[in-house]
Each structure stands twice: as structure tokens, then as C-alpha cells.
Motif scaffolding. Structure first.
Motif, mmCIF file in Angstrom:
data_model
loop_
_atom_site.group_PDB
_atom_site.id
_atom_site.type_symbol
_atom_site.label_atom_id
_atom_site.label_comp_id
_atom_site.label_asym_id
_atom_site.label_seq_id
_atom_site.Cartn_x
_atom_site.Cartn_y
_atom_site.Cartn_z
ATOM 1 N N TYR A 79 0.813 -1.641 -0.206
ATOM 2 C CA TYR A 79 -0.167 -0.019 -0.073
ATOM 3 C C TYR A 79 0.724 1.648 -0.024
ATOM 4 C CZ TYR A 79 -2.833 3.894 1.875
ATOM 5 O OH TYR A 79 -3.587 4.959 2.219
ATOM 6 N N LEU A 80 1.965 1.135 0.846
ATOM 7 C CA LEU A 80 2.619 2.152 0.970
ATOM 8 C C LEU A 80 3.253 2.784 -0.741
ATOM 9 C CD1 LEU A 80 4.222 2.143 4.654
ATOM 10 C CD2 LEU A 80 2.237 3.842 3.795
ATOM 11 N N ALA A 81 3.967 1.879 -0.837
ATOM 12 C CA ALA A 81 4.640 1.676 -2.286
ATOM 13 C C ALA A 81 4.340 2.265 -3.053
ATOM 14 C CB ALA A 81 5.069 0.340 -2.494
ATOM 15 N N HIS A 82 2.914 1.961 -3.207
ATOM 16 C CA HIS A 82 1.316 2.687 -4.619
ATOM 17 C C HIS A 82 1.149 3.629 -4.239
ATOM 18 C CE1 HIS A 82 -2.480 3.087 -6.546
ATOM 19 N NE2 HIS A 82 -2.913 3.233 -5.431
ATOM 20 N N MET A 83 1.424 4.481 -2.860
ATOM 21 C CA MET A 83 0.590 6.258 -2.685
ATOM 22 C C MET A 83 2.319 7.122 -3.112
ATOM 23 S SD MET A 83 -2.414 5.055 -1.544
ATOM 24 C CE MET A 83 -2.702 7.117 -0.898
ATOM 25 N N ILE A 84 3.165 6.170 -2.778
ATOM 26 C CA ILE A 84 4.820 7.316 -3.468
ATOM 27 C C ILE A 84 4.950 7.384 -4.330
ATOM 28 C CG2 ILE A 84 6.995 7.010 -2.698
ATOM 29 C CD1 ILE A 84 5.722 7.651 -0.035
ATOM 30 N N ASP A 85 4.592 5.825 -4.872
ATOM 31 C CA ASP A 85 4.385 5.830 -6.493
ATOM 32 C C ASP A 85 3.185 5.883 -7.462
ATOM 33 O OD1 ASP A 85 6.593 4.802 -8.679
ATOM 34 O OD2 ASP A 85 6.061 2.789 -8.937
ATOM 35 N N GLY A 86 3.092 7.613 -7.042
ATOM 36 C CA GLY A 86 1.478 8.618 -7.653
ATOM 37 C C GLY A 86 0.450 8.161 -6.800
ATOM 38 N N GLY A 87 0.202 7.345 -5.820
ATOM 39 C CA GLY A 87 -1.002 6.765 -5.440
ATOM 40 C C GLY A 87 -1.514 8.571 -4.805
ATOM 41 N N LEU A 88 -0.268 9.089 -4.607
ATOM 42 C CA LEU A 88 -1.063 10.407 -4.019
ATOM 43 C C LEU A 88 -0.421 11.986 -5.032
ATOM 44 C CD1 LEU A 88 0.435 10.305 -0.418
ATOM 45 C CD2 LEU A 88 -1.393 10.091 -0.992
ATOM 46 N N ASN A 89 0.258 11.374 -5.054
ATOM 47 C CA ASN A 89 1.074 13.055 -6.241
ATOM 48 C C ASN A 89 1.537 12.240 -6.750
ATOM 49 O OD1 ASN A 89 1.151 14.915 -7.321
ATOM 50 N ND2 ASN A 89 1.305 16.219 -6.201
ATOM 51 N N SER A 90 2.079 12.148 -8.363
ATOM 52 C CA SER A 90 3.194 11.612 -9.190
ATOM 53 C C SER A 90 3.662 12.543 -9.716
ATOM 54 C CB SER A 90 2.748 10.134 -10.229
ATOM 55 O OG SER A 90 1.365 10.804 -10.866
ATOM 56 N N GLU A 91 2.791 13.498 -9.329
ATOM 57 C CA GLU A 91 3.951 14.932 -9.781
ATOM 58 C C GLU A 91 4.952 15.224 -9.656
ATOM 59 O OE1 GLU A 91 1.034 18.118 -11.379
ATOM 60 O OE2 GLU A 91 -0.183 16.732 -13.058
ATOM 61 N N THR A 92 4.770 15.205 -7.794
ATOM 62 C CA THR A 92 6.034 16.053 -6.826
ATOM 63 C C THR A 92 6.721 14.886 -6.677
ATOM 64 O OG1 THR A 92 4.613 16.452 -5.906
ATOM 65 C CG2 THR A 92 6.528 16.036 -4.827
ATOM 66 N N PHE A 93 6.816 13.732 -6.463
ATOM 67 C CA PHE A 93 7.856 13.103 -7.230
ATOM 68 C C PHE A 93 7.399 11.076 -6.784
ATOM 69 C CE2 PHE A 93 8.044 13.236 -2.258
ATOM 70 C CZ PHE A 93 7.781 11.789 -2.366
ATOM 71 N N ASN A 94 8.181 10.153 -6.881
ATOM 72 C CA ASN A 94 7.892 9.211 -7.612
ATOM 73 C C ASN A 94 8.770 7.661 -6.793
ATOM 74 O OD1 ASN A 94 9.167 9.177 -9.868
ATOM 75 N ND2 ASN A 94 6.851 8.589 -11.331
ATOM 76 N N LEU A 95 8.523 6.324 -7.420
ATOM 77 C CA LEU A 95 10.172 5.884 -7.150
ATOM 78 C C LEU A 95 11.153 5.955 -8.123
ATOM 79 C CD1 LEU A 95 8.557 2.101 -6.290
ATOM 80 C CD2 LEU A 95 9.522 3.681 -4.524
ATOM 81 N N GLU A 96 10.551 6.537 -8.949
ATOM 82 C CA GLU A 96 11.892 6.948 -10.253
ATOM 83 C C GLU A 96 12.380 7.804 -9.567
ATOM 84 O OE1 GLU A 96 10.933 6.420 -14.310
ATOM 85 O OE2 GLU A 96 9.850 4.453 -14.671
ATOM 86 N N THR A 97 12.024 9.014 -9.443
ATOM 87 C CA THR A 97 12.657 9.675 -8.773
ATOM 88 C C THR A 97 13.772 9.921 -7.934
ATOM 89 O OG1 THR A 97 10.355 11.727 -9.162
ATOM 90 C CG2 THR A 97 12.360 12.108 -8.389
ATOM 91 N N MET A 98 12.638 8.910 -7.263
ATOM 92 C CA MET A 98 14.296 8.473 -5.606
ATOM 93 C C MET A 98 15.542 7.922 -6.659
ATOM 94 S SD MET A 98 11.097 7.030 -3.325
ATOM 95 C CE MET A 98 11.841 6.190 -1.554
ATOM 96 N N ILE A 99 14.728 6.475 -7.140
ATOM 97 C CA ILE A 99 15.866 5.452 -7.816
ATOM 98 C C ILE A 99 16.700 6.477 -8.464
ATOM 99 C CG2 ILE A 99 16.244 4.448 -10.070
ATOM 100 C CD1 ILE A 99 13.593 2.802 -8.660
#
Length: 276
Positions: A79-99
Motif C-alpha cells: 500500500y505504501l509503495a503504491h501511494m508513494i509511486d503515484g497514489g498521492l501525487n505523481s507530479e511531485t515525485f515517485n519511485l523513479e525520482t528516488m531511484i
């Protein structure tokens, strides 16, 4: 601290905490943490939020079946991975941004350590009948035969780690055997019955990419991946077939064993049937 108002509050707090890490430790000054989830207080350590959420399991106690706890923690990680990776705000950052921040060497040591722990947590790779271990690194888990021999994980996160080249980078940077561990893991993922087609495509693409190198090509062939890929030619999935075919073209380049494996597995006939 507690997030008894709901799991979304925890996800928002985690999102804000990661934004703080990226802004403070990854040279992403354009991230204004004060504007991100403004109603949520900043918690600087994201792992504190994760721990709090994992331990606040509805209906579970210290004497509950460990399997129930394991299932709950898997769901929290996904759930948390989904929310960080676009579930909340994909325009701010996502998993790819972190990577990308990790791959571009843009992070301080503290930020790097925390972000690597987060990616490992989101991937949540563990033995099928065992618990996720937050102490060992992602690389150590993938090198552990007792884990990857029969593992479960968050496939969406694994696909992202493959597509961005992150997993290949951290595996091959270790030592000369790092790439051998990597290609062996790729083959293992393909052999899992539950591996989704979306993940299998990313794996095949990675095999095609790394096998362009003659030495790595030989490593791939030695794992037995060619017969596995050849058998996939029977499937009726255009995108997957393209990835498989690309991988096989590279694997068979100048490699007699790979060509022999394709013939033995009736690969030519499979291709002919797909064309017709």
C-alpha cells in the motif's frame, strides 16, 4: 506518534518525510516540503512511520498467528509503495525520482542510506514461508539462495527497479561475481509461476540488454535461461514475445550452446507458428 486517524494519514506522512529527504539530501531544492501535505506534521525518519503503521494492525496482538502479522506487513508495504509511486501525487515525485537521485550520485550519505532502506522495504522481498528482514540489504537478500529459491515480493516495485537499471547497477558494482548473481536472479524470476507478464517483460528486456556483452552473455546461457525463454515463444502476447525474441537474438549471437538450446526446445517451430 500513532496514525490512528487512518492509513492514508500514514501514507501522507511518509510522502512528506521522503520529500524532506529528497529536498535536504538529494539537491532537489525545488521541493517545498511546507507545501506538501500541509496538514500533516513532518516526521524526519520515514522508518518511524512505517514501524508505527505496521504495529498498528487492526485485530492483531502479540499472541496472534505470525502468518497474520506477515500478511498484514506485506499489505502495508504494498500500500505504501503504491501511494508513494503515484497514489498521492505523481507530479511531485515517485519511485523513479528516488531511484534516479541514487543513480545520479546526488545524495548525501545519510540520504542514500535512508532511501536504499526505503526501496528495500517497498520491494519487500522475503522467503515465501518467512518474514521480511529489514536489517539485510536488498542485494544481500537477492544473493541469498534461501530467499530467492522461493520468494515473494512487490512485483510492481521490482519491475521499476529493473526498468530503471537500479538493480543491475547495485548488483554489478559489488564485485566480479555481482553480475552472475544478477543474471541468475533474472532467470529465477522468469521461472516463478506467479510472475506477472508485466514483470516478465522487464526481465526479458534486462536479459536482452546485459547479454549484448559477450562475457555476460555466456553467464546468462550458463544459467539455463535460453530454454526458459524459448518456451515462452509459445505464448500469445505480442509485447512479451518481442522482448523474448530480442533477448534470444542477443543470447545466440556467437554462442553455439545458446543456438543449440533454441533448436532443442523447438524454438524455430514456435516462431513459425507465431508468424502464421
Amino acid at each position: 506518534m500513532g496514525f490512528h486517524c487512518g492509513i492514508r494519514d500514514a501514507a501522507q506522512a511518509l510522502f512528506k518525510s521522503i520529500a524532506h529527504i529528497l529536498a535536504s539530501h538529494a539537491r532537489m531544492e525545488d521541493l517545498d516540503v511546507n507545501l506538501i501535505e500541509p496538514t500533516i506534521s513532518l516526521v524526519e525518519d520515514p522508518m518511524e512511520i512505517i514501524s508505527d503503521m505496521e504495529n498498528d494492525a487492526p485485530g492483531l496482538g502479540l499472541d496472534s498467528n505470525p502468518i497474520y502479522w506477515r500478511t498484514w506487513r506485506d499489505k502495508v508495504a504494498k500500500y505504501l509503495a503504491h501511494m508513494i509511486d503515484g497514489g498521492l501525487n505523481s507530479e511531485t515525485f515517485n519511485l523513479e525520482t528516488m531511484i534516479k537521485a541514487l543513480l545520479n550520485d546526488e545524495m548525501t550519505y545519510k540520504g542514500l542510506q535512508t532511501t536504499e532502506r526505503l526501496l528495500d522495504y517497498f520491494l519487500h522481498i522475503r522467503p515465501r514461508d518467512g518474514d521480511y528482514n529489514p536489517v539485510t540489504t536488498m542485494v544481500d537478500k537477492i544473493r541469498d539462495k534461501n530467499i530467492v529459491g522461493n520468494f515473494v515480493c512487490n512485483e510492481r516495485v521490482l519491475a521499476t527497479l529493473l526498468r530503471t537499471g537500479y538493480l543491475q547497477t547495485v548488483m554489478s558494482d559489488l564485485e566480479s561475481k555481482g553480475m552472475r548473481y544478477y543474471v541468475s536472479f533474472l532467470h529465477t524470476v522468469l521461472q516463478r509461476q506467479e510472475t506477472s507478464t508485466a514483470l516478465a517483460i522487464q526481465v526479458a528486456d534486462q536479459i536482452a540488454l546485459v547479454s549484448a556483452n559477450a562475457d555476460v552473455r555466456a553467464m546468462c546461457v550458463s544459467t539455463g535461461v535460453v530454454p526458459t525463454l524459448t518456451n515462452f515463444l509459445r505464448l500469445n502476447h505480442e509485447l512479451f514475445l518481442v522482448s523474448v525474441a530480442r533477448a534470444l537474438v542477443n543470447l545466440t549471437e556467437g554462442n553455439k550452446k545458446a543456438k543449440s538450446d533454441v533448436v532443442i526446445e523447438n524454438g524455430i517451430n514456435h516462431i513459425f507458428q507465431q508468424v502464421h
